[in-house]
Design a protein around this motif. Structure first.
Motif, PDB file in Angstrom:
ATOM      1  N   ALA A 157      -5.256   0.560   4.250  1.00  0.00           N
ATOM      2  CA  ALA A 157      -5.280   1.950   4.710  1.00  0.00           C
ATOM      3  C   ALA A 157      -4.879   2.916   3.603  1.00  0.00           C
ATOM      4  N   SER A 158      -3.959   2.495   2.745  1.00  0.00           N
ATOM      5  CA  SER A 158      -3.487   3.360   1.669  1.00  0.00           C
ATOM      6  C   SER A 158      -4.407   3.350   0.452  1.00  0.00           C
ATOM      7  N   GLY A 159      -5.383   2.455   0.452  1.00  0.00           N
ATOM      8  CA  GLY A 159      -6.281   2.343  -0.686  1.00  0.00           C
ATOM      9  C   GLY A 159      -5.758   1.438  -1.785  1.00  0.00           C
ATOM     10  N   GLU A 160      -4.575   0.869  -1.577  1.00  0.00           N
ATOM     11  CA  GLU A 160      -4.001  -0.034  -2.571  1.00  0.00           C
ATOM     12  C   GLU A 160      -4.796  -1.333  -2.661  1.00  0.00           C
TER      13      GLU A 160
ATOM     14  N   GLU B  83       1.215  -5.721   6.934  1.00  0.00           N
ATOM     15  CA  GLU B  83       1.384  -5.427   5.513  1.00  0.00           C
ATOM     16  C   GLU B  83       0.031  -5.291   4.822  1.00  0.00           C
TER      17      GLU B  83
ATOM     18  N   GLN C  85      -2.913  -4.661   6.268  1.00  0.00           N
ATOM     19  CA  GLN C  85      -3.635  -3.509   6.800  1.00  0.00           C
ATOM     20  C   GLN C  85      -3.088  -2.199   6.255  1.00  0.00           C
ATOM     21  N   ALA C  86      -1.780  -2.154   5.996  1.00  0.00           N
ATOM     22  CA  ALA C  86      -1.187  -0.946   5.404  1.00  0.00           C
ATOM     23  C   ALA C  86      -1.703  -0.739   3.980  1.00  0.00           C
ATOM     24  N   LYS C  87      -1.847  -1.820   3.234  1.00  0.00           N
ATOM     25  CA  LYS C  87      -2.378  -1.728   1.865  1.00  0.00           C
ATOM     26  C   LYS C  87      -3.824  -1.249   1.877  1.00  0.00           C
TER      27      LYS C  87
END
Length: 487
Positions: free
Chosen positions: A213-216, A207, A209-211
């Motif tokens: 990667a998305s720039g969030e 979770e 790492q996904a944030k």
């Protein structure tokens, strides 16, 4: 069932009902409902009024006044800055260092409010060092639930002293601290070691790492500046769990996307430092005077010989002297003292404690023999029931002082040794974090921009629940073992 048993049950329902309604009302409502319950027991059931908790009230008022003077002079700012320095020195041990540091400052100041400004610092240091923020944040928050059982100047300790530092128990401040301090430290250390192995590491959390990667979410080390957080406006001086954080960098504050804050530049003044040191000197003086009764003035009492003044009187006098010292050392604006969060929270605590303590004192004094015969048998055979009762009341009321005044007298009346009662009491106070409804929990979750600290959606699935259970069980067990040896 005899008429006395029926009366006992009905009055017990009144007590429980008033506690529930007071909890729903919150704040001073707890005290108001406690006072109403006392009136019902007296006017409807014909019971003699119990002894109002005058001694505990005196301690709370004196301590709250001195602490609010310190806060107005900037003393809490200095304490937070010092705590932040300690935490930042050993970032890779933050899961252990952060809660232990917060514990020391919480017991010294007699309030858990100090952890609010530390939360963004803890998040910042842990995230920048690739450490899952939920680990140090949850342990730091949970420890504040029981830290006040080891504070000489907390409302919970004031309530406890008025129950145990009297004949026939004679368990004074130093004996209580000899039980609660080591038990709490062991509880914190064990919990930190266990929690440090819980949940995926930050770099392995899909979770997070996904944030990133998305720039969030900014990657660890990429940070922006946010203002330091002031102490919360809610809360209870030395007792109950504080309300949500407030101020320009309150819970959830940030700049831009969910990026981690930079290491906040926590500042303080010389006046604030001097005020905090004066307050800590008062705490040390209280402990020394409790440890060595011969240092206290003694007077002739008819029928008792020469008797030293009690610790209640000692604490009140020392705290007022500390307040005067802060007047000169910190030069706070006295007109601003009532506006301080510590003062407001302390007054709420005093009112709540007065009502509930008066209610339970009236009930217990009216049915002491029945309580000993019935409940006494239960807790004697199953001593853990006492700890469970304290835990549940703390969970339902989110108030350490209410749990103390409600359950501790029953445990003592039932025949449990004061040392055993004290040891289990300290750990069971962590129950205030059973539900994710307290200000410190909400603030910690909102400051954790990575999202690893969660409040959950099913009451008991929040990030604080398992650490709270671990800390409770370990501290209760250690406290009970030490308490059995002390008294």
């Amino acid at each position: 069932m005899s008429a006395d048993d029926v009366k006992l049950v009905l009055e017990a329902l009144v007590v429980l009902g008033c506690i529930v309604m007071g909890t729903r009302a919150g704040g001073v409502g707890v005290g108001l409902w406690g006072g109403l319950g006392t009136g019902i027991l007296v006017f409807v059931f014909g019971e003699a009024p119990g002894e109002p908790p005058a001694a505990a009230m005196a301690i709370i008022l004196a301590v709250v006044t001195a602490a609010a003077m310190m806060q107005a002079a900037g003393g809490i700012d200095w304490m937070v800055a010092m705590a932040a320095r300690v935490i930042e020195k050993r970032p890779h041990q933050i899961t252990l260092i952060a809660p232990l540091t917060a514990f020391v400052f919480s017991i010294g100041a007699g309030t858990s409010n100090i952890i609010y400004p530390l939360l963004p610092v803890i998040y910042d240091v842990s995230y920048r060092n690739h450490i899952r923020p939920s680990r140090p944040l949850t342990v730091t928050v949970v420890q504040s639930g029981m830290a006040l059982a080891a504070s000489p100047v907390s409302a919970a300790m004031a309530a406890m002293l008025t129950l145990t530092d009297v004949a026939p128990y004679d368990l004074g401040l130093t004996e209580i601290l000899a039980i609660t301090l080591p038990a709490c430290v062991v509880g914190i250390v064990v919990t930190a070691l266990v929690v440090n192995r819980m949940w995926p590491d930050l770099d392995d959390d899909p979770e997070v790492q996904a944030k990133i990667a998305s720039g969030e979410l900014a990657a660890p080390g990429a940070a922006v500046t946010v203002a330091p957080v002031p102490a919360a406006a809610g809360g209870d001086m030395g007792g109950d769990v504080a309300g949500p954080a407030s101020g320009s960098a309150g819970a959830g504050a940030g700049t831009g996307a969910d990026t981690p804050p930079a290491s906040t530049a926590l500042t303080y003044t010389a006046a604030g430092r001097n005020s905090a040191l004066a307050f800590f000197a008062g705490v040390v003086a209280i402990v020394i005077l409790g440890l060595f009764p011969d240092l206290r003035p003694a007077f002739e009492v008819e029928g008792e010989g020469t008797v030293s003044i009690d610790m209640t009187t000692t604490i009140v006098m020392v705290m007022f002297a500390v307040g005067v010292a802060i007047l000169f050392l910190g030069r706070p604006k006295v007109s601003e003292v009532p506006d301080q969060s510590v003062f407001k929270a302390g007054m709420i605590s005093a009112i709540a404690l007065f009502g509930i303590a008066w209610l339970t004192a009236t009930f217990i004094s009216a049915h002491e023999e029945q309580i000993i015969d019935t409940i006494g048998g239960w807790v004697t055979d199953w001593k853990v029931l006492f700890a469970l009762a304290v835990f549940l009341v703390a969970a339902l009321t989110t108030s350490q002082s209410t749990a103390t005044r409600t359950i501790v007298p029953i445990g003592l009346a039932a025949g449990l040794s004061p040392g055993l009662v004290t040891g289990m009491w300290a750990g069971a106070l962590s129950g205030v974090y059973t539900l994710p409804a307290n200000g410190t929990q909400i603030a910690a979750a909102n400051f954790d921009h990575s999202g690893t600290t969660k409040l959950g959606s099913k009451l008991l699935d929040h990030s604080f629940f398992v650490p709270m259970l671990i800390m409770t069980v370990v501290t209760v067990a250690v406290g009970a073992a030490i308490g059995s040896l002390v008294a």
